[in-house]
Write a protein that holds these residues in place. Sequence first.
Motif, PDB file in Angstrom:
ATOM      1  N   ILE A  60      10.441 -10.178  -0.814  1.00 52.68           N
ATOM      2  CA  ILE A  60      10.505  -8.848  -1.405  1.00 52.68           C
ATOM      3  C   ILE A  60       9.449  -7.978  -0.747  1.00 52.68           C
ATOM      4  CG2 ILE A  60      10.060  -7.520  -3.508  1.00 52.68           C
ATOM      5  CD1 ILE A  60      11.398  -9.660  -5.104  1.00 52.68           C
ATOM      6  N   THR A  61       9.864  -6.790  -0.325  1.00 51.77           N
ATOM      7  CA  THR A  61       8.961  -5.823   0.292  1.00 51.77           C
ATOM      8  C   THR A  61       8.788  -4.650  -0.673  1.00 51.77           C
ATOM      9  OG1 THR A  61       9.758  -6.443   2.491  1.00 51.77           O
ATOM     10  CG2 THR A  61       8.558  -4.368   2.304  1.00 51.77           C
ATOM     11  N   TRP A  62       7.539  -4.244  -0.913  1.00 54.21           N
ATOM     12  CA  TRP A  62       7.279  -3.167  -1.881  1.00 54.21           C
ATOM     13  C   TRP A  62       6.063  -2.363  -1.447  1.00 54.21           C
ATOM     14  CZ3 TRP A  62       2.592  -4.253  -4.418  1.00 54.21           C
ATOM     15  CH2 TRP A  62       2.162  -5.587  -4.330  1.00 54.21           C
ATOM     16  N   SER A  63       6.078  -1.104  -1.822  1.00 55.30           N
ATOM     17  CA  SER A  63       4.991  -0.187  -1.468  1.00 55.30           C
ATOM     18  C   SER A  63       4.160   0.121  -2.705  1.00 55.30           C
ATOM     19  CB  SER A  63       5.560   1.113  -0.890  1.00 55.30           C
ATOM     20  OG  SER A  63       6.315   0.853   0.284  1.00 55.30           O
ATOM     21  N   TRP A  64       2.925   0.532  -2.473  1.00 54.06           N
ATOM     22  CA  TRP A  64       2.023   0.831  -3.580  1.00 54.06           C
ATOM     23  C   TRP A  64       1.069   1.952  -3.200  1.00 54.06           C
ATOM     24  CZ3 TRP A  64      -3.051   0.179  -2.177  1.00 54.06           C
ATOM     25  CH2 TRP A  64      -3.311  -0.707  -1.122  1.00 54.06           C
ATOM     26  N   ASP A  69      -6.057   4.616  -0.749  1.00 53.42           N
ATOM     27  CA  ASP A  69      -5.226   3.751   0.089  1.00 53.42           C
ATOM     28  C   ASP A  69      -3.789   3.709  -0.422  1.00 53.42           C
ATOM     29  OD1 ASP A  69      -7.295   3.066   1.782  1.00 53.42           O
ATOM     30  OD2 ASP A  69      -7.795   1.225   0.703  1.00 53.42           O
ATOM     31  N   THR A  70      -2.887   3.547   0.495  1.00 54.45           N
ATOM     32  CA  THR A  70      -1.519   3.157   0.183  1.00 54.45           C
ATOM     33  C   THR A  70      -1.201   1.931   1.017  1.00 54.45           C
ATOM     34  OG1 THR A  70      -0.657   4.696   1.858  1.00 54.45           O
ATOM     35  CG2 THR A  70      -0.702   5.468  -0.430  1.00 54.45           C
ATOM     36  N   GLY A  71      -0.189   1.185   0.622  1.00 55.45           N
ATOM     37  CA  GLY A  71       0.111  -0.027   1.367  1.00 55.45           C
ATOM     38  C   GLY A  71       1.542  -0.475   1.203  1.00 55.45           C
ATOM     39  N   ARG A  72       1.881  -1.466   1.991  1.00 56.06           N
ATOM     40  CA  ARG A  72       3.210  -2.057   1.940  1.00 56.06           C
ATOM     41  C   ARG A  72       3.040  -3.571   2.055  1.00 56.06           C
ATOM     42  NH1 ARG A  72       8.275  -0.174   2.215  1.00 56.06           N
ATOM     43  NH2 ARG A  72       9.926  -1.462   3.099  1.00 56.06           N
ATOM     44  N   CYS A  73       3.474  -4.279   1.008  1.00 57.13           N
ATOM     45  CA  CYS A  73       3.314  -5.732   0.960  1.00 57.13           C
ATOM     46  C   CYS A  73       4.677  -6.419   1.008  1.00 57.13           C
ATOM     47  CB  CYS A  73       2.584  -6.149  -0.313  1.00 57.13           C
ATOM     48  SG  CYS A  73       0.893  -5.536  -0.432  1.00 57.13           S
ATOM     49  N   LYS A  74       4.645  -7.651   1.450  1.00 57.52           N
ATOM     50  CA  LYS A  74       5.863  -8.445   1.457  1.00 57.52           C
ATOM     51  C   LYS A  74       5.497  -9.900   1.212  1.00 57.52           C
ATOM     52  CE  LYS A  74       7.962  -9.071   5.354  1.00 57.52           C
ATOM     53  NZ  LYS A  74       8.597  -8.822   6.664  1.00 57.52           N
ATOM     54  N   ASP A 119      -8.976 -11.956   1.618  1.00 55.61           N
ATOM     55  CA  ASP A 119     -10.064 -11.509   2.486  1.00 55.61           C
ATOM     56  C   ASP A 119     -11.117 -10.704   1.732  1.00 55.61           C
ATOM     57  OD1 ASP A 119      -8.798  -9.086   2.011  1.00 55.61           O
ATOM     58  OD2 ASP A 119      -7.914  -8.947   4.009  1.00 55.61           O
ATOM     59  N   GLY A 120     -10.960 -10.558   0.402  1.00 58.83           N
ATOM     60  CA  GLY A 120     -11.953  -9.871  -0.407  1.00 58.83           C
ATOM     61  C   GLY A 120     -11.565  -8.466  -0.820  1.00 58.83           C
ATOM     62  N   ARG A 121     -10.435  -7.956  -0.323  1.00 59.96           N
ATOM     63  CA  ARG A 121     -10.000  -6.613  -0.720  1.00 59.96           C
ATOM     64  C   ARG A 121      -9.315  -6.660  -2.082  1.00 59.96           C
ATOM     65  NH1 ARG A 121      -6.548  -4.444   4.171  1.00 59.96           N
ATOM     66  NH2 ARG A 121      -5.979  -6.664   4.292  1.00 59.96           N
ATOM     67  N   LEU A 122      -9.508  -5.566  -2.831  1.00 57.78           N
ATOM     68  CA  LEU A 122      -9.061  -5.514  -4.219  1.00 57.78           C
ATOM     69  C   LEU A 122      -8.762  -4.071  -4.579  1.00 57.78           C
ATOM     70  CD1 LEU A 122      -8.899  -6.906  -7.089  1.00 57.78           C
ATOM     71  CD2 LEU A 122     -11.336  -6.447  -7.277  1.00 57.78           C
ATOM     72  N   TRP A 123      -7.600  -3.817  -5.209  1.00 60.14           N
ATOM     73  CA  TRP A 123      -7.204  -2.454  -5.577  1.00 60.14           C
ATOM     74  C   TRP A 123      -6.606  -2.425  -6.981  1.00 60.14           C
ATOM     75  CZ3 TRP A 123      -5.668  -4.620  -0.865  1.00 60.14           C
ATOM     76  CH2 TRP A 123      -6.132  -4.003   0.300  1.00 60.14           C
ATOM     77  N   LEU A 124      -6.697  -1.244  -7.617  1.00 59.35           N
ATOM     78  CA  LEU A 124      -5.877  -0.911  -8.776  1.00 59.35           C
ATOM     79  C   LEU A 124      -4.705  -0.110  -8.235  1.00 59.35           C
ATOM     80  CD1 LEU A 124      -8.608   0.274 -11.328  1.00 59.35           C
ATOM     81  CD2 LEU A 124      -7.767  -2.054 -10.898  1.00 59.35           C
ATOM     82  N   VAL A 125      -3.483  -0.589  -8.427  1.00 63.55           N
ATOM     83  CA  VAL A 125      -2.346   0.007  -7.741  1.00 63.55           C
ATOM     84  C   VAL A 125      -1.209   0.332  -8.691  1.00 63.55           C
ATOM     85  CG1 VAL A 125      -2.934  -1.309  -5.672  1.00 63.55           C
ATOM     86  CG2 VAL A 125      -1.161  -2.185  -7.211  1.00 63.55           C
ATOM     87  N   GLN A 126      -0.366   1.238  -8.242  1.00 65.02           N
ATOM     88  CA  GLN A 126       0.916   1.536  -8.886  1.00 65.02           C
ATOM     89  C   GLN A 126       2.001   1.289  -7.857  1.00 65.02           C
ATOM     90  OE1 GLN A 126       1.587   3.025 -12.278  1.00 65.02           O
ATOM     91  NE2 GLN A 126       3.429   1.976 -11.606  1.00 65.02           N
ATOM     92  N   VAL A 127       2.967   0.448  -8.196  1.00 64.02           N
ATOM     93  CA  VAL A 127       4.069   0.174  -7.271  1.00 64.02           C
ATOM     94  C   VAL A 127       4.969   1.395  -7.210  1.00 64.02           C
ATOM     95  CG1 VAL A 127       6.047  -1.307  -6.785  1.00 64.02           C
ATOM     96  CG2 VAL A 127       3.941  -2.289  -7.728  1.00 64.02           C
ATOM     97  N   THR A 128       5.348   1.794  -6.010  1.00 62.38           N
ATOM     98  CA  THR A 128       6.169   2.990  -5.809  1.00 62.38           C
ATOM     99  C   THR A 128       7.581   2.592  -5.392  1.00 62.38           C
ATOM    100  OG1 THR A 128       5.370   3.152  -3.524  1.00 62.38           O
ATOM    101  CG2 THR A 128       4.167   4.382  -5.202  1.00 62.38           C
ATOM    102  N   PRO A 129       8.552   3.480  -5.568  1.00 58.99           N
ATOM    103  CA  PRO A 129       9.943   3.162  -5.195  1.00 58.99           C
ATOM    104  C   PRO A 129      10.049   2.979  -3.677  1.00 58.99           C
ATOM    105  CG  PRO A 129       9.812   5.088  -6.629  1.00 58.99           C
ATOM    106  CD  PRO A 129       8.433   4.818  -6.166  1.00 58.99           C
ATOM    107  N   SER A 130      10.997   2.237  -3.212  1.00 50.67           N
ATOM    108  CA  SER A 130      11.880   1.347  -3.952  1.00 50.67           C
ATOM    109  C   SER A 130      11.761  -0.021  -3.297  1.00 50.67           C
ATOM    110  CB  SER A 130      13.327   1.816  -3.880  1.00 50.67           C
ATOM    111  OG  SER A 130      13.523   3.031  -4.520  1.00 50.67           O
ATOM    112  N   PRO A 131      11.419  -1.100  -4.037  1.00 52.72           N
ATOM    113  CA  PRO A 131      11.250  -2.417  -3.431  1.00 52.72           C
ATOM    114  C   PRO A 131      12.578  -2.964  -2.922  1.00 52.72           C
ATOM    115  CG  PRO A 131      11.141  -2.562  -5.809  1.00 52.72           C
ATOM    116  CD  PRO A 131      11.170  -1.105  -5.477  1.00 52.72           C
ATOM    117  N   ALA A 132      12.509  -3.837  -1.920  1.00 54.87           N
ATOM    118  CA  ALA A 132      13.716  -4.393  -1.301  1.00 54.87           C
ATOM    119  C   ALA A 132      13.635  -5.911  -1.243  1.00 54.87           C
ATOM    120  CB  ALA A 132      13.903  -3.830   0.103  1.00 54.87           C
TER     121      ALA A 132
END
Length: 309
Positions: free
Chosen positions: A278-282, A201-206, A253-266
């Motif tokens: 702050i918006t960031w991708s992982w 998975d990849t994602g974008r959180c804010k 909601d029960g979802r759980l990941w081991l993630v690495q934050v990727t460039p570039s947060p805003a």
Amino acid sequence: MFICGSGFVGGELACALTPTGIENIHYVELKNGIYDDLYITKATDFALGSQCPQEWDFDTILWAKFNQTTHAGNVDWSLETTSHIVLKSRTQGQFQWKTIAVQEIKSLGDFVINYPDYLVASGQPVEYAIVPVLYGAEGTYASTSVTSRFSKMFLIEGGTVWGTNITDGFCDTTRNVPSASVELLHRKYPIFVRNTIANYDTGRCKGSFVPFADEAKCELAYDSSQDFQRITYQREFMDYICDSIPKILKLPDGRLWLVQVTPSPADTALQAYNNREITWSWVEVGDVNSEEDLYYLGFSNVEPEWWGT
């Protein structure tokens, strides 16, 4: 001695040749007397007498000697027969245990284990077992079940926890399955080609993330009536997600990941200057149920010799 149909050593059937009481014993109460020992065992082949057994065995449930304490456990006995204490967990209903902590036993104080388990999904029942080990030989599992529930989004690294109310943030995800559709010269339909087992998975959180003030109560470090206070944490959170260290991302909601934050947060404003997020991708970098992934990504210090098979 019998008084009103009751015996000193139990109920009215305690001294019957063929006991008929089958109810489970949930508690024991002693009062109005002076007692040398209270010894309870699962064994049924011992002889009644004025002396208690001289040592613990695997049938012993408790043994209170009343030597200026009401302690009735077998810590002294365990110290002699335990080289390590192992803490394990598994999702309820699964067979395989995962070792999450190992502690070497050298003194009585080593039996105290305080381990915060951040790899627990919201709403998911989890079983924990504490296991005494004597140089590789496991003893009896003592287990319990816990269900954790929370309503916030968390990003965790080591013992540092940042969170945001889910009403103030969200996280969209994409499942990545590298593949290609190839069109052949003499074929009407393309063929599907997949040359890798990659599936992640990849994602974008804010959100407006702030650190925890009290992890035990799951409280964030700001007054919800003073939302503008969160802006003071924006730069600190930006440094936190840009330190190149893998983290645990948890959603309510029960979802759980081991993630690495990727460039570039805003860091952007929403309508008002002080209303910021702050918006960031992982990218997903490991399996939360893999002891190997947890070890090599720095989430666990349990050596390979303790991993499950």
